[in-house]
Design a protein around this motif. Structure first.
Motif: not given
Length: 445
Positions: A299-326
């Motif tokens: 229904k909303h194919p236009s959401w693909s690109k912005p959600t992808k571009l937003t999710s990538i840095p969030l996932g990378i930064l969150g994963g790295f920070l969590l490992i650094a905390w561990v």
């Protein structure tokens, strides 16, 4: 109809390779049972656990868009579909998978044999930088920036190699391993890096064999039971997103060893962990929306690109920070940096000695520091010892090499336990849990 992105390679640590595996086994294991580490921590739970991590990595690799479509076609090439019995189909499929295993296992042996050279290179910040760039490049390929795969003309030519029959199935397995190599590159690279750092040929052989078995499992199932696989689709984007994030986190993990500011990004306390975990959760949610938007008839194919571009840095930064905390260090023993001073003190006070050989590039060494030496019971018992830490990061240091020769150190980590008379009573060449180390030092007078 939405266009599915071109085939790209998948990623590692198991890293599980610690590398890639730290995101899965390290963070999740810490929350569940206080475990940590990449493949080093997997190995701490036993070689079978490390092999299992590699097996899962290989199985996930088979779901990538550049391996998955090969399964049904390849099975038909070596004749499993035309077998006269289920037993013959199973035999052909097994021989094909064995060909894959032989090719990848040879890579594992080569990595283990060259491990000493690899360990020296990992102490060079320029080499680490190149490795990080390679991992970031492979992560970019997972996110669709470019394609890493053999030319289709070469793929088609290689697919004709072998032929029907057991011999043909085995040869086709060898060739298919080469064809799939660009797709398995990130996972394969992560595991090979871990094997090279461990310097252990038998272990490296077993882990790579397990990886090949995971990769070959779908081929065996389809060839033996004539199973129809689900059609490829947008769900593959989720696999690529996950491995892309893991690859980027691994790159930051490597850089953390040579860029001091990255070693101090984490802060103690649950608040930091909650923030990091929230970032990961939000990234996963946005990635899910991205995958839904790529489905046919979304229904909303236009959401693909912005959600992808937003999710990538969030996932990378969150994963790295969590490992650094561990990996935030706990209180640990007070170590002397001079082996000669430590021995003189031990002789004067008639005390036993712990000599720990480690390096900045040694993942298992850091796990010993964080978990074993920081354990309250170990610290209490080890208080009667003189603790000496030898930094063997620089393998060209003549003083370090002299001490390593004195204690017959051939790989890292190495922990030597001497009694109060200076005689060796215990030696460890891998990560050991606190309970096992505690039992060993309690027996030393």
């Amino acid at each position: 109809m939405r266009r599915i992105l071109p085939p790209v390679p998948t990623a590692v640590v198991v890293v599980l390779s610690l590398l890639a595996w730290p995101v899965v086994a390290h963070a999740a294991g810490e929350a569940a049972s206080g475990a940590a580490g990449a493949f080093d921590q997997a190995l701490a739970r036993g070689p079978a656990f490390a092999a299992g991590a590699a097996f899962v990595g290989g199985l996930l690799v088979s779901l990538t868009p550049c391996v998955y479509p090969m399964i049904a076609i390849t099975v038909s090439v070596f004749g499993a579909n035309e077998a006269k019995s289920r037993m013959q189909a199973a035999g052909l499929s097994s021989v094909f998978v064995l060909g894959i295993a032989v090719m990848f296992t040879a890579l594992g042996v080569g990595a283990a044999v060259s491990g000493a050279i690899f360990g020296k290179f990992l102490s060079n910040p320029y080499v680490v930088g190149v490795i990080a760039v390679v991992f970031l490049g492979m992560a970019a390929s997972m996110f669709g920036a470019f394609e890493l795969a053999l030319p289709s003309s070469l793929n088609n030519k290689l697919a004709t190699v072998g032929g029907i029959g057991y011999g043909g199935a085995f040869v086709l397995g060898l060739v298919s391993a080469l064809v799939a190599a660009p797709c398995t590159g990130p996972v394969l690279t992560g595991i090979l890096l871990w094997i090279a750092a461990s310097h252990r040929i038998l272990l490296g052989t077993g882990v790579m064999f397990a990886f090949a078995m995971g990769l070959g499992l779908p081929f065996f199932v389809v060839g033996t039971f004539a199973v129809s696989l689900p059609k490829g689709g947008s769900w593959m984007l989720a696999v690529k997103w996950f491995f892309g994030v893991v690859l980027a986190v691994v790159a930051l993990y490597f850089l953390r060893n040579v860029i001091p500011p990255l070693q101090h990004v984490a802060r103690p306390g649950t608040t930091f962990a909650v923030i990091s975990s929230t970032m990961i959760g939000l990234a996963v949610l946005l990635a899910y929306v991205h995958v839904l938007a790529e489905k046919r008839g979304a229904k909303h194919p236009s959401w693909s690109k912005p959600t992808k571009l937003t999710s990538i840095p969030l996932g990378i930064l969150g994963g790295f920070l969590l490992i650094a905390w561990v990996q935030l260090p706990k209180a640990e023993l007070e170590w002397l940096s001079s082996e000669s001073d430590g021995l003189r003190l031990a002789q004067a006070e008639h005390r036993p000695v712990i000599v720990d050989f480690g390096a900045e590039w040694c993942g298992a060494c850091k796990e010993l520091t964080k978990h074993t030496f920081a354990d309250d019971s170990v610290r209490s018992e080890a208080g009667r010892f003189v603790a000496v830490r030898v930094d063997a990061t620089d393998e060209d240091d003549p003083q370090v090499n002299a001490i390593k020769g004195k204690y017959k150190v051939v790989g890292l980590p190495t922990v030597v336990v001497l009694d109060s008379h200076g005689k060796e009573q215990a030696r460890f060449n891998e990560f050991v849990p606190p309970e096992r180390f505690l039992a060993a030092i309690r027996a030393v007078d």
